[in-house]
Design a protein around this motif. Structure first.
Motif, short mmCIF file in Angstrom:
data_model
loop_
_atom_site.label_atom_id
_atom_site.label_comp_id
_atom_site.label_asym_id
_atom_site.label_seq_id
_atom_site.Cartn_x
_atom_site.Cartn_y
_atom_site.Cartn_z
N VAL A 150 0.84 -1.20 0.00
CA VAL A 150 0.00 0.00 0.00
C VAL A 150 0.87 1.25 0.00
CG1 VAL A 150 -1.74 1.31 1.26
CG2 VAL A 150 -1.90 -1.18 1.14
N ASN A 151 1.95 1.23 0.77
CA ASN A 151 2.85 2.38 0.82
C ASN A 151 3.47 2.66 -0.55
OD1 ASN A 151 2.35 2.63 3.56
ND2 ASN A 151 4.05 1.28 4.10
N VAL A 191 0.76 4.40 -2.67
CA VAL A 191 0.55 5.80 -2.27
C VAL A 191 1.72 6.67 -2.73
CG1 VAL A 191 0.29 7.34 -0.28
CG2 VAL A 191 -0.97 5.17 -0.36
N ARG A 237 -1.72 6.96 -6.46
CA ARG A 237 -2.23 7.87 -5.43
C ARG A 237 -3.45 8.63 -5.94
NH1 ARG A 237 2.25 10.09 -4.11
NH2 ARG A 237 2.17 11.76 -5.63
N LEU A 286 -6.38 6.20 -6.07
CA LEU A 286 -6.90 5.95 -4.72
C LEU A 286 -7.69 7.15 -4.20
CD1 LEU A 286 -3.80 4.14 -3.18
CD2 LEU A 286 -6.01 3.10 -3.79
N TYR A 344 -7.35 3.87 4.99
CA TYR A 344 -5.98 3.55 5.41
C TYR A 344 -4.97 4.25 4.52
CZ TYR A 344 -1.85 0.72 6.45
OH TYR A 344 -0.61 0.32 6.80
N THR A 345 -5.31 4.48 3.24
CA THR A 345 -4.36 5.06 2.30
C THR A 345 -4.25 6.56 2.40
OG1 THR A 345 -6.00 5.26 0.52
CG2 THR A 345 -4.76 3.19 0.66
#
Length: 144
Positions: A114-115, A118, A124, A127, A142-143
């Protein structure tokens, strides 16, 4: 006691059968663990071969081949990546299923991927767009 162990083995085998029979299950990062678990709980090796081969669609490999073909016909690597990212972003946004994503995300122990998403501008932005249209999504909260 032996009956309970047999029931547990059968249940675990069913869980692994489900995972190994998933579309492109052979490409999942957990395939080796699932395979060992299935076999250790009484599954048969020929069944594994059948499950993995019958459920292989190969979309990731087809996309890679398309990218190579585009490169061979004059597109730069950056252009191919840009086209692929835009298409994937469009498809994810079009077919986003909040409940499925939250179910998958809830099972992740340490979602380091996920990091990476992002940190990448294309993902990004995707999302952020999804978060605007799916405000109750645990994964998307969470993102942010």
């Amino acid at each position: 006691m032996a009956e309970a162990m047999e029931l547990n083995d059968e249940l675990q085998k069913q869980i692994e059968r489900h995972r190994l029979s998933a579309p492109d299950g052979v490409l999942e990062s957990s395939v080796t663990t699932d395979l060992v678990s299935y076999l250790s709980h009484g599954g048969e090796a020929p069944e594994v071969v059948t499950m993995l081969s019958e459920n292989y669609s190969g979309y990731p490999h087809a996309i890679d081949s398309l990218g190579q073909w585009l490169s061979e016909h004059g597109m730069t690597e950056e252009e191919v990546s840009s086209v692929a990212e835009a298409q994937v972003s469009h498809l994810v946004s079009k077919h986003f299923a909040q409940s499925k994503v939250d179910d998958i995300f809830a099972k992740e122990v340490d979602p380091l991927w996920v990091n990476h998403m992002v940190a990448h501008p294309v993902w990004r932005n995707m999302l952020s767009g999804l978060a605007a249209t799916s405000p109750g999504c645990f994964f998307l909260s969470y993102t942010n």
